[in-house]
Design a protein around this motif. Structure first.
Motif, PDB file in Angstrom:
ATOM      1  N   LEU A  28      38.274  18.451  57.607  1.00 14.12           N
ATOM      2  CA  LEU A  28      38.021  17.794  56.344  1.00 14.12           C
ATOM      3  C   LEU A  28      36.552  17.436  56.170  1.00 14.12           C
ATOM      4  O   LEU A  28      35.828  17.354  57.134  1.00 14.12           O
ATOM      5  N   THR A  83      41.314   7.499  47.799  1.00 15.72           N
ATOM      6  CA  THR A  83      40.773   7.835  49.116  1.00 15.72           C
ATOM      7  C   THR A  83      41.823   7.600  50.182  1.00 15.72           C
ATOM      8  O   THR A  83      42.444   6.536  50.241  1.00 15.72           O
ATOM      9  N   SER A 109      42.445   7.183  54.194  1.00 18.26           N
ATOM     10  CA  SER A 109      41.574   6.788  55.303  1.00 18.26           C
ATOM     11  C   SER A 109      42.357   6.310  56.515  1.00 18.26           C
ATOM     12  O   SER A 109      43.526   5.929  56.430  1.00 18.26           O
ATOM     13  N   LEU A 166      38.441   8.294  59.740  1.00 16.53           N
ATOM     14  CA  LEU A 166      38.698   9.455  58.902  1.00 16.53           C
ATOM     15  C   LEU A 166      38.699   8.999  57.447  1.00 16.53           C
ATOM     16  O   LEU A 166      39.336   7.997  57.113  1.00 16.53           O
ATOM     17  N   LYS A 167      37.974   9.702  56.602  1.00 17.58           N
ATOM     18  CA  LYS A 167      37.951   9.391  55.172  1.00 17.58           C
ATOM     19  C   LYS A 167      38.091  10.683  54.392  1.00 17.58           C
ATOM     20  O   LYS A 167      37.358  11.635  54.605  1.00 17.58           O
ATOM     21  N   GLU A 168      39.041  10.704  53.468  1.00 16.71           N
ATOM     22  CA  GLU A 168      39.365  11.916  52.720  1.00 16.71           C
ATOM     23  C   GLU A 168      39.300  11.649  51.225  1.00 16.71           C
ATOM     24  O   GLU A 168      39.892  10.681  50.734  1.00 16.71           O
ATOM     25  N   VAL A 207      40.428  19.266  49.268  1.00 17.43           N
ATOM     26  CA  VAL A 207      40.261  18.084  50.124  1.00 17.43           C
ATOM     27  C   VAL A 207      38.931  18.122  50.850  1.00 17.43           C
ATOM     28  O   VAL A 207      38.580  19.122  51.477  1.00 17.43           O
ATOM     29  N   TYR A 208      38.181  17.000  50.778  1.00 18.38           N
ATOM     30  CA  TYR A 208      36.984  16.803  51.594  1.00 18.38           C
ATOM     31  C   TYR A 208      37.266  15.683  52.576  1.00 18.38           C
ATOM     32  O   TYR A 208      37.740  14.633  52.185  1.00 18.38           O
ATOM     33  N   GLU A 209      36.886  15.894  53.796  1.00 15.15           N
ATOM     34  CA  GLU A 209      37.135  14.844  54.779  1.00 15.15           C
ATOM     35  C   GLU A 209      35.976  14.695  55.743  1.00 15.15           C
ATOM     36  O   GLU A 209      35.350  15.665  56.155  1.00 15.15           O
ATOM     37  N   THR A 244      32.738  17.371  59.457  1.00 21.48           N
ATOM     38  CA  THR A 244      33.164  17.471  58.067  1.00 21.48           C
ATOM     39  C   THR A 244      33.996  18.725  57.860  1.00 21.48           C
ATOM     40  O   THR A 244      33.816  19.722  58.555  1.00 21.48           O
TER      41      THR A 244
END
Length: 222
Positions: free
Chosen positions: A11, A103, A105, A112-114, A127-129, A139
């Protein structure tokens, strides 16, 4: 089988500068607003990219991945179930994550933060994480869909998003596959968090070797 878990921890959030035209990138990488209801249900993995050592090798080997978001008794907590097939065998992981302000998390035992990016596909999820484990940060960017395949235009837009984020070209999996069953065995008999933590610990120990393996797969596979 711990390598399978890498597919779900693939992510990313925004990193360095942009290579595509700035105006175009602005619209492609600005996080969108999603509700909990938007996420609920099963999403099939279409493809992705990550700088986690070994992750690209795993993506080349994966033949089926899906994630399922379920509501819990806590309004800001979602249960995440992931099932994946590698070397012909399905396995799964399950754990809870917080969801607030569009978000997803997790704070312990790793961060982890998505967030989610725009897509023209009505039943897709980009999805970006961002994942931090100790002093190491990784990332990833992933494309999911409610369907088993998406149109070429959607794939090309996804690849452009990766370019804007200065990430390696996403690897798309073969969509002609058998979906893993809901009751796949837990990965290595560990809980979801334990399995992912074990993956990170192993990765940190052989990071250089996994990077070389990634390069080999990118060159000679697919």
């Amino acid at each position: 089988m711990r390598r399978c878990v890498a597919a779900v921890v693939l992510l990313s959030l925004l990193s360095g500068g942009l290579s595509a035209p700035l105006s175009r990138c602005d619209s492609l990488v600005k996080p969108i607003t999603l509700s909990k209801e938007d996420l609920l249900g099963r999403w099939l993995y279409i493809g992705g990219t990550s700088n986690l050592p070994g992750s690209r090798s795993v993506i080349h080997l994966l033949t089926s991945v899906w994630v399922n978001f379920n509501a819990t008794a806590q309004s800001n907590v979602l249960e995440l179930i992931q099932s994946q097939r590698i070397f012909g065998k399905c396995s799964s992981i399950t754990f809870n994550m917080a969801f607030e302000n569009s978000t997803l998390s997790l704070e312990q035992p790793f961060h982890l933060k998505e967030v989610y990016l725009p897509t023209s596909c009505s039943d897709c999820l980009v999805v970006y994480e961002d994942v931090t484990f100790g002093k190491d940060a990784f990332t990833s960017l992933m494309l999911f869909s409610r369907r088993q395949s998406v149109s070429p235009d959607v794939v090309e837009a996804f690849k452009t998003q990766a370019e804007c984020l200065r990430m390696l070209t996403p690897i798309m999996i073969d969509t002609d596959y058998e979906i893993c069953p809901v009751d796949a065995s837990p990965t290595d008999g560990l809980s979801g968090i334990q399995a992912v933590t074990s993956l990170f610990e192993a990765t940190m120990g052989i990071g250089v070797g996994l990077g070389l393996l990634d390069s080999f797969f990118d060159t000679f596979v697919n």
